[in-house]
Design a protein around this motif. Structure first.
Motif, PDB file in Angstrom:
ATOM      1  N   THR A 121       0.825  -1.213   0.000  1.00 27.68           N
ATOM      2  CA  THR A 121       0.000   0.000   0.000  1.00 27.68           C
ATOM      3  C   THR A 121       0.855   1.257   0.000  1.00 27.68           C
ATOM      4  N   SER A 122       2.184   1.107   0.032  1.00 24.83           N
ATOM      5  CA  SER A 122       3.081   2.259   0.045  1.00 24.83           C
ATOM      6  C   SER A 122       4.422   1.843  -0.544  1.00 24.83           C
ATOM      7  N   THR A 123       5.251   2.839  -0.821  1.00 30.02           N
ATOM      8  CA  THR A 123       6.588   2.557  -1.323  1.00 30.02           C
ATOM      9  C   THR A 123       7.424   1.834  -0.274  1.00 30.02           C
ATOM     10  N   PHE A 124       7.191   2.125   0.998  1.00 33.34           N
ATOM     11  CA  PHE A 124       7.902   1.401   2.055  1.00 33.34           C
ATOM     12  C   PHE A 124       7.559  -0.094   2.010  1.00 33.34           C
ATOM     13  N   ASP A 125       6.286  -0.418   1.765  1.00 31.02           N
ATOM     14  CA  ASP A 125       5.884  -1.817   1.640  1.00 31.02           C
ATOM     15  C   ASP A 125       6.599  -2.479   0.467  1.00 31.02           C
ATOM     16  N   GLU A 126       6.637  -1.792  -0.662  1.00 28.62           N
ATOM     17  CA  GLU A 126       7.299  -2.332  -1.852  1.00 28.62           C
ATOM     18  C   GLU A 126       8.787  -2.540  -1.588  1.00 28.62           C
ATOM     19  N   ALA A 127       9.385  -1.626  -0.832  1.00 29.55           N
ATOM     20  CA  ALA A 127      10.802  -1.758  -0.491  1.00 29.55           C
ATOM     21  C   ALA A 127      11.052  -2.989   0.377  1.00 29.55           C
ATOM     22  N   ALA A 128      10.163  -3.236   1.347  1.00 33.42           N
ATOM     23  CA  ALA A 128      10.305  -4.405   2.208  1.00 33.42           C
ATOM     24  C   ALA A 128      10.162  -5.692   1.402  1.00 33.42           C
ATOM     25  N   ARG A 152      12.933  10.586  -6.440  1.00 31.96           N
ATOM     26  CA  ARG A 152      13.702  10.908  -5.231  1.00 31.96           C
ATOM     27  C   ARG A 152      13.045  10.326  -3.978  1.00 31.96           C
ATOM     28  N   ARG A 153      11.738  10.415  -3.888  1.00 28.20           N
ATOM     29  CA  ARG A 153      11.059   9.897  -2.698  1.00 28.20           C
ATOM     30  C   ARG A 153      11.109   8.374  -2.646  1.00 28.20           C
ATOM     31  N   SER A 154      10.909   7.719  -3.780  1.00 29.04           N
ATOM     32  CA  SER A 154      10.950   6.255  -3.786  1.00 29.04           C
ATOM     33  C   SER A 154      12.353   5.750  -3.455  1.00 29.04           C
ATOM     34  N   LEU A 155      13.368   6.428  -3.982  1.00 26.94           N
ATOM     35  CA  LEU A 155      14.745   6.031  -3.687  1.00 26.94           C
ATOM     36  C   LEU A 155      15.051   6.208  -2.208  1.00 26.94           C
ATOM     37  N   LEU A 156      14.536   7.280  -1.612  1.00 29.79           N
ATOM     38  CA  LEU A 156      14.729   7.525  -0.189  1.00 29.79           C
ATOM     39  C   LEU A 156      14.126   6.389   0.635  1.00 29.79           C
ATOM     40  N   ALA A 157      12.897   5.984   0.311  1.00 27.53           N
ATOM     41  CA  ALA A 157      12.232   4.909   1.044  1.00 27.53           C
ATOM     42  C   ALA A 157      13.003   3.607   0.920  1.00 27.53           C
ATOM     43  N   PHE A 158      13.440   3.269  -0.269  1.00 28.17           N
ATOM     44  CA  PHE A 158      14.165   2.016  -0.482  1.00 28.17           C
ATOM     45  C   PHE A 158      15.503   2.020   0.245  1.00 28.17           C
ATOM     46  N   LYS A 160      16.271   3.600   2.930  1.00 30.91           N
ATOM     47  CA  LYS A 160      16.025   3.439   4.366  1.00 30.91           C
ATOM     48  C   LYS A 160      15.767   1.980   4.711  1.00 30.91           C
ATOM     49  N   VAL A 161      14.955   1.321   3.901  1.00 27.09           N
ATOM     50  CA  VAL A 161      14.632  -0.084   4.159  1.00 27.09           C
ATOM     51  C   VAL A 161      15.842  -0.983   3.898  1.00 27.09           C
ATOM     52  N   PHE A 162      16.637  -0.659   2.894  1.00 27.26           N
ATOM     53  CA  PHE A 162      17.786  -1.481   2.504  1.00 27.26           C
ATOM     54  C   PHE A 162      19.054  -1.163   3.307  1.00 27.26           C
ATOM     55  N   GLU A 163      18.993  -0.210   4.206  1.00 27.22           N
ATOM     56  CA  GLU A 163      20.172   0.196   4.967  1.00 27.22           C
ATOM     57  C   GLU A 163      20.784  -0.998   5.707  1.00 27.22           C
ATOM     58  N   ILE A 167      23.063  -4.100  -0.426  1.00 26.43           N
ATOM     59  CA  ILE A 167      22.432  -4.213  -1.743  1.00 26.43           C
ATOM     60  C   ILE A 167      22.224  -2.801  -2.281  1.00 26.43           C
ATOM     61  N   GLU A 168      22.774  -2.523  -3.448  1.00 28.73           N
ATOM     62  CA  GLU A 168      22.685  -1.180  -4.021  1.00 28.73           C
ATOM     63  C   GLU A 168      21.332  -0.979  -4.694  1.00 28.73           C
ATOM     64  N   VAL A 169      20.773   0.200  -4.492  1.00 27.86           N
ATOM     65  CA  VAL A 169      19.487   0.546  -5.093  1.00 27.86           C
ATOM     66  C   VAL A 169      19.677   1.751  -6.014  1.00 27.86           C
TER      67      VAL A 169
END
Length: 217
Positions: A121-128, A152-158, A160-163, A167-169
């Motif tokens: 339901t969000s970019t954070f969910d997709e990142a997870a 920029r916003r989607s990259l920021l979310a990914f 954060k989740v991938f920190e 794995i490079e995003v």
């Protein structure tokens, strides 16, 4: 300083700002919108992941990147159904991607990125979801594909989740036929898109997950 000089100074600064906005609004608004756009995708990634949203722009961009060797595997994210009763009446993200591929006369297999829940339901969910798949498959680098104004916003979310995952995003932005960074203020869709990012980006900057003070279901 006399009162006349003070009055000129008080009125002069706003007037100067107004004149700058009038004569240079196009350049300023273009620079503003350009800040939201990130393009850093490079060939040779493990997977291209098409985020949910504007399918008409994102799916073709994914296929273009695939043709140019940016990655061999293409994924679409799993969306949460918007309406349980009528959800079957519309194409899923995967089905739509397959239709676009057929119309473009390409031979490529799309894969569905498994959801950790009942659908993102969000970019954070997709990142997870993407992180879980990347760790399972042993990926080293992925490319996100979304609309240009959302990069920029989607990259920021990914990120954060991938920190901490090593794995490079990277991200690639899909253009559309209605507006771009240099004319977005002339279209209602462009205004909604960039004003929306103006509000949403600070939220993503402050939170490491989708904030729960607003329902997003």
């Amino acid at each position: 300083m006399s009162w006349k000089s003070k009055l000129i100074a008080v009125l002069g600064v706003p007037l100067a700002c107004l004149l700058i906005l009038i004569f240079f609004h196009s350049q300023l608004l273009t620079l503003y919108a350009g800040w939201f756009v990130v393009r850093d995708a490079e060939p040779g990634a493990d997977a291209i992941i098409c985020l949910s949203g504007d399918r008409e722009t994102r799916n073709p961009e994914c296929l273009r990147l695939w043709k140019e060797g940016y990655a061999e595997r293409l994924f679409v994210t799993a969306e949460k159904p918007k309406n349980k009763e009528f959800n079957k009446l519309e194409l899923s993200h995967l089905e739509f991607a397959q239709k676009v591929t057929k119309q473009m006369r390409l031979e490529v297999v799309w894969e569905l990125l498994p959801s950790l829940t009942v659908g993102a339901t969000s970019t954070f969910d997709e990142a997870a979801d993407a992180l879980a798949m990347a760790q399972k498959e042993g990926w080293k680098r992925i490319i996100l594909v979304t609309d240009e104004f959302h990069t920029r916003r989607s990259l920021l979310a990914f990120k954060k989740v991938f920190e901490g995952s090593d794995i490079e995003v990277q991200v690639a932005g899909a253009p559309n036929e209605v507006f771009s960074a240099d004319n977005w203020w002339k279209s209602d869709r462009g205004i909604v898109a960039y004003f929306g990012e103006t509000i949403k980006y600070p939220v993503y900057l402050l939170w490491d997950h989708e904030p729960n003070f607003v329902r997003n279901d």
